[in-house]
Design a protein around this motif. Sequence first.
Motif, PDB file in Angstrom:
ATOM      1  N   ASP A  34       0.903  -1.103  -0.117  1.00 54.70           N
ATOM      2  CA  ASP A  34       0.144  -0.008   0.074  1.00 54.70           C
ATOM      3  C   ASP A  34       0.738   1.294   0.023  1.00 54.70           C
ATOM      4  O   ASP A  34       1.560   1.623   0.767  1.00 54.70           O
ATOM      5  CB  ASP A  34      -0.704   0.016   1.309  1.00 54.70           C
ATOM      6  N   VAL A  36       1.381   4.964   0.203  1.00 59.79           N
ATOM      7  CA  VAL A  36       0.976   6.369   1.151  1.00 59.79           C
ATOM      8  C   VAL A  36       1.533   7.674   0.960  1.00 59.79           C
ATOM      9  O   VAL A  36       0.967   8.597   1.374  1.00 59.79           O
ATOM     10  CB  VAL A  36       1.047   5.719   2.907  1.00 59.79           C
ATOM     11  N   PHE A  37       2.639   7.519   0.173  1.00 60.55           N
ATOM     12  CA  PHE A  37       3.331   8.728  -0.110  1.00 60.55           C
ATOM     13  C   PHE A  37       4.065   8.703  -1.462  1.00 60.55           C
ATOM     14  O   PHE A  37       4.794   7.829  -1.614  1.00 60.55           O
ATOM     15  CB  PHE A  37       4.303   9.186   0.944  1.00 60.55           C
ATOM     16  N   GLU A  57       6.663   5.802  -0.918  1.00 59.43           N
ATOM     17  CA  GLU A  57       6.778   4.971   0.156  1.00 59.43           C
ATOM     18  C   GLU A  57       5.582   4.333   0.528  1.00 59.43           C
ATOM     19  O   GLU A  57       4.246   4.649   0.457  1.00 59.43           O
ATOM     20  CB  GLU A  57       6.889   6.140   1.206  1.00 59.43           C
ATOM     21  N   SER A  58       5.509   2.992   1.003  1.00 61.89           N
ATOM     22  CA  SER A  58       4.371   2.219   1.397  1.00 61.89           C
ATOM     23  C   SER A  58       4.291   2.397   3.093  1.00 61.89           C
ATOM     24  O   SER A  58       5.309   3.130   3.632  1.00 61.89           O
ATOM     25  CB  SER A  58       4.840   0.686   1.171  1.00 61.89           C
ATOM     26  N   VAL A  59       3.601   1.705   3.611  1.00 60.39           N
ATOM     27  CA  VAL A  59       3.506   1.713   5.241  1.00 60.39           C
ATOM     28  C   VAL A  59       4.767   1.407   5.705  1.00 60.39           C
ATOM     29  O   VAL A  59       5.350   1.909   6.526  1.00 60.39           O
ATOM     30  CB  VAL A  59       2.153   0.808   5.802  1.00 60.39           C
ATOM     31  N   LYS A  60       5.361   0.336   5.202  1.00 60.98           N
ATOM     32  CA  LYS A  60       6.830  -0.173   5.689  1.00 60.98           C
ATOM     33  C   LYS A  60       7.831   0.617   5.123  1.00 60.98           C
ATOM     34  O   LYS A  60       8.827   0.519   5.982  1.00 60.98           O
ATOM     35  CB  LYS A  60       6.854  -1.536   5.445  1.00 60.98           C
TER      36      LYS A  60
ATOM     37  N   LEU B  42      -2.181  -2.030   4.962  1.00 60.58           N
ATOM     38  CA  LEU B  42      -3.318  -1.162   5.355  1.00 60.58           C
ATOM     39  C   LEU B  42      -4.504  -1.632   5.625  1.00 60.58           C
ATOM     40  O   LEU B  42      -4.701  -1.415   6.868  1.00 60.58           O
ATOM     41  CB  LEU B  42      -3.355  -0.383   4.264  1.00 60.58           C
ATOM     42  N   GLY B 232       3.886  -6.535   9.272  1.00 58.15           N
ATOM     43  CA  GLY B 232       3.943  -5.196   8.683  1.00 58.15           C
ATOM     44  C   GLY B 232       2.889  -4.133   9.711  1.00 58.15           C
ATOM     45  O   GLY B 232       3.173  -3.161  10.141  1.00 58.15           O
ATOM     46  N   ASP B 235       3.477  -3.825  13.372  1.00 58.15           N
ATOM     47  CA  ASP B 235       4.569  -2.575  13.816  1.00 58.15           C
ATOM     48  C   ASP B 235       3.759  -1.229  13.636  1.00 58.15           C
ATOM     49  O   ASP B 235       3.917  -0.399  14.560  1.00 58.15           O
ATOM     50  CB  ASP B 235       5.446  -2.574  12.764  1.00 58.15           C
ATOM     51  N   ARG B 305       3.157  15.464   4.826  1.00 66.92           N
ATOM     52  CA  ARG B 305       2.606  13.963   4.597  1.00 66.92           C
ATOM     53  C   ARG B 305       3.666  12.968   4.402  1.00 66.92           C
ATOM     54  O   ARG B 305       3.521  11.691   4.340  1.00 66.92           O
ATOM     55  CB  ARG B 305       1.960  13.955   3.246  1.00 66.92           C
ATOM     56  N   ALA B 306       4.997  13.265   4.368  1.00 66.41           N
ATOM     57  CA  ALA B 306       6.024  12.541   4.060  1.00 66.41           C
ATOM     58  C   ALA B 306       6.423  11.694   5.610  1.00 66.41           C
ATOM     59  O   ALA B 306       6.566  12.205   6.596  1.00 66.41           O
ATOM     60  CB  ALA B 306       7.392  13.203   3.937  1.00 66.41           C
ATOM     61  N   PRO B 307       6.391  10.259   5.546  1.00 73.16           N
ATOM     62  CA  PRO B 307       6.927   9.549   6.490  1.00 73.16           C
ATOM     63  C   PRO B 307       8.161   9.744   7.107  1.00 73.16           C
ATOM     64  O   PRO B 307       9.226  10.102   6.115  1.00 73.16           O
ATOM     65  CB  PRO B 307       6.530   8.183   6.067  1.00 73.16           C
ATOM     66  N   ARG B 309      11.364   8.354   8.945  1.00 69.71           N
ATOM     67  CA  ARG B 309      11.500   6.985   9.563  1.00 69.71           C
ATOM     68  C   ARG B 309      12.436   7.006  10.460  1.00 69.71           C
ATOM     69  O   ARG B 309      13.368   7.751  10.796  1.00 69.71           O
ATOM     70  CB  ARG B 309      11.701   6.023   8.157  1.00 69.71           C
ATOM     71  N   PHE B 332       4.081   5.450   8.650  1.00 73.95           N
ATOM     72  CA  PHE B 332       2.696   5.825   8.255  1.00 73.95           C
ATOM     73  C   PHE B 332       1.688   5.137   9.209  1.00 73.95           C
ATOM     74  O   PHE B 332       1.718   3.968   9.369  1.00 73.95           O
ATOM     75  CB  PHE B 332       2.380   5.759   6.699  1.00 73.95           C
ATOM     76  N   PRO B 334      -1.923   4.150   9.582  1.00 75.84           N
ATOM     77  CA  PRO B 334      -3.121   4.309   8.848  1.00 75.84           C
ATOM     78  C   PRO B 334      -4.420   4.525   9.611  1.00 75.84           C
ATOM     79  O   PRO B 334      -5.108   5.118   8.815  1.00 75.84           O
ATOM     80  CB  PRO B 334      -3.120   2.512   8.491  1.00 75.84           C
ATOM     81  N   ARG B 361      15.984  12.856   3.275  1.00 73.07           N
ATOM     82  CA  ARG B 361      16.570  13.050   2.126  1.00 73.07           C
ATOM     83  C   ARG B 361      17.105  14.475   1.785  1.00 73.07           C
ATOM     84  O   ARG B 361      16.745  15.045   0.906  1.00 73.07           O
ATOM     85  CB  ARG B 361      15.404  12.691   1.068  1.00 73.07           C
ATOM     86  N   GLN B 363      16.119  17.346   3.405  1.00 75.49           N
ATOM     87  CA  GLN B 363      15.145  18.270   3.637  1.00 75.49           C
ATOM     88  C   GLN B 363      14.993  18.350   5.230  1.00 75.49           C
ATOM     89  O   GLN B 363      14.847  17.018   5.579  1.00 75.49           O
ATOM     90  CB  GLN B 363      13.931  17.997   2.657  1.00 75.49           C
TER      91      GLN B 363
END
Lengths: 122, 381
Positions: A34, A36-37, A57-60, B42, B232, B235, B305-307, B309, B332, B334, B361, B363
Motif C-alpha cells: 500500500d 501512502v506517499f 513510500e508504503s506503510v513499511k 493497510l 507489517g 508494527d 505527508r512524508a513519513p 522513518r 505511516f 493508517p 532526503r 530536507q
Amino acid sequence: MTTTLYTSDHEWLAIDGDVATVGITDYAQQQLGDVVFVELPKVGRALKKAEAAAVVESVKAASDVYAPISGEVLETNAELVAEPALVNSDAQGKAWFFKIKIADRSELGGLMDEAAYKAHTA
Amino acid sequence: MLAHDQNSLKRTPLYDLHVSLGGKMVPFAGYDMPVQYPAGVLKEHLHTRAKAGLFDVSHMGQLALRPKSGKVEDAARALERLVPQDIVAIAAGRQRYAQFTNDDGGILDDLMVANFGDHLFLVVNAACKDADEAHLRANLSDDCVIEQLADRALIALQGPKAEAALAKFCAEAPGLTFMDAGPHEVAGINCFVSRSGYTGEDGFEISVPSGDAERLARMLLENPDVLPIGLGARDSLRLEAGLCLYGHDIDTTTTPVEAALGWSVQKSRRTGGTRAGGFPGAAKILAHFDGGASRRRVGLLALGRAPVREGALLFANDAGGEPIGQVTSGGFGPSLNAPVAMGYVPTASSALGTKLFAEVRGQRLPLQVAAMPFVKNTYKR
C-alpha cells in the motif's frame, strides 16, 4: 502513437515523440504494497539517467524511483501526490509520476519491451 | 527483495498456515514470518482496529520461573533482582510489563511477567530469548527452576471483536480485564490466556501447545470478523499505540526513565520505597527518577505527508545546527492517515507541542512533539 518500454528497476516509460511519461509497473506496486506517499521531482529539473528522481513510500518502507533516461522534467502528476494509493489501483495508467523530455534517444536502446519485461519479472 | 537463506530460518508451528493463507514470508528475528497477507498492511491494520486480527507471535520466548521453595513470592523476589518492577505485588492471575536492566541502567529486553499462582510466566522478545534465559539461569538458579516453554505457540487476537471471537471457545474470556492472565481452556485445549497485546486495542494473547496451535488458529479464523495479520501491520499498530519496539525505541543504552517507561516502575522500587533499588543499574535509574534524565522518548507527528522513518536525525531549526536527537521508529499510521514517529530528544525539547525538524532526503521536515498513544487505546479495564 506511443510505445511502452520498461527498465529492470520496474519503471515504465510511455514514449510519445520526444516526451516520455514515467511511472512504476504493476509488478513494482505489488512488491511495495500500500503506497501512502509519493514525492515527485520539480518541473524543470534536468534528470540524469539512473539518478534518484522520485520517492514512493508504503506503510513499511521508502523506495527511490530512478530516472530511466536523461532529460528535463516537463510535468508531474499532482493527482498522484494527492492520492498516492493510485499507484496500487492504476500503476500503469492514472498513477504516472512525471513526464520527461527525452535528451538522448540512444538511451532508449537499453530498455525492455513488454515481452522482455514479462520475462524479467517471471 | 532481499535474498535470504530460507534454510537457516526457524519456523513457528503456524508456518504452514501462513503459507496456505498467502502470507508473504520474510526473515524476522531468525524466523520465517509473514510480513503481510494478500489483504496488505493497510487493510490488515484497519481491520484490526475495526474488527479483529489474529497474529502469530510464536517467535517470542515463553518461560516458566518455578520457585524451588514452592512459594511464588520467592520467585517474585528473585526476579526483582533483575527488573525494576514490583513483581511481589503482582496478584495471582495478573501480569505486568517489565524490563531486564543492565548495570548501566540500560534495557536488556522488555517482557511481560504473569503470576500463575505457583510460578511466574514470562513472555520475552524473540531476538533476546536465548540471552534472557541465560541471564535468568545465571542469576536466579539458586531460587528458581527456569524452563523455556519451547513447545508452545503464541497467538494474539486483537481488536474490538476479539472478545466475542474468543468467547465462542472460552467462556471465561469476557470475564478477564486488561492484564489478567492465567491458564484457561480454549476449545478444550489447555492454554494460557492474558487480556493484553501490542496494538493498543482490547484483545488477548493465547499461549497454546504447539501441536494444537494451527487447529486453534483455524477455528478462530473461521469467524469472518477475524483476519490474519502480518508483522507489517503489527508494527504500524504498535507505533500508533506508542509502544516500544525493543532494539529500536529501547535498548541497552536507554534507561526506563529516558524511554518514558517510568510509569512501569512502581513506587516500591524507587527511592524511598519499601524495596527501593536492588536491580541492575539502580543507581543510574533512580538518579534519573530523582534528578531527571537529559533526554526522553517522545511521540512525533509530522506536519507534512512524508513519513519520517527510523534513523532520521532531529534538529531544533529548519537549517543549520547540530542534530539534537534521532527518530527510533517511524512510518505511516493508517488509522491516523498521517505519518507518526517516536524518537529521543533533549528533555528541554520534549514538551508537547515543541516544534522540531527531521532530516529526510536532505530536507528538514517539520514535526511536533505529540502525546502517545497517537490512537486512543481501548483496553478493557
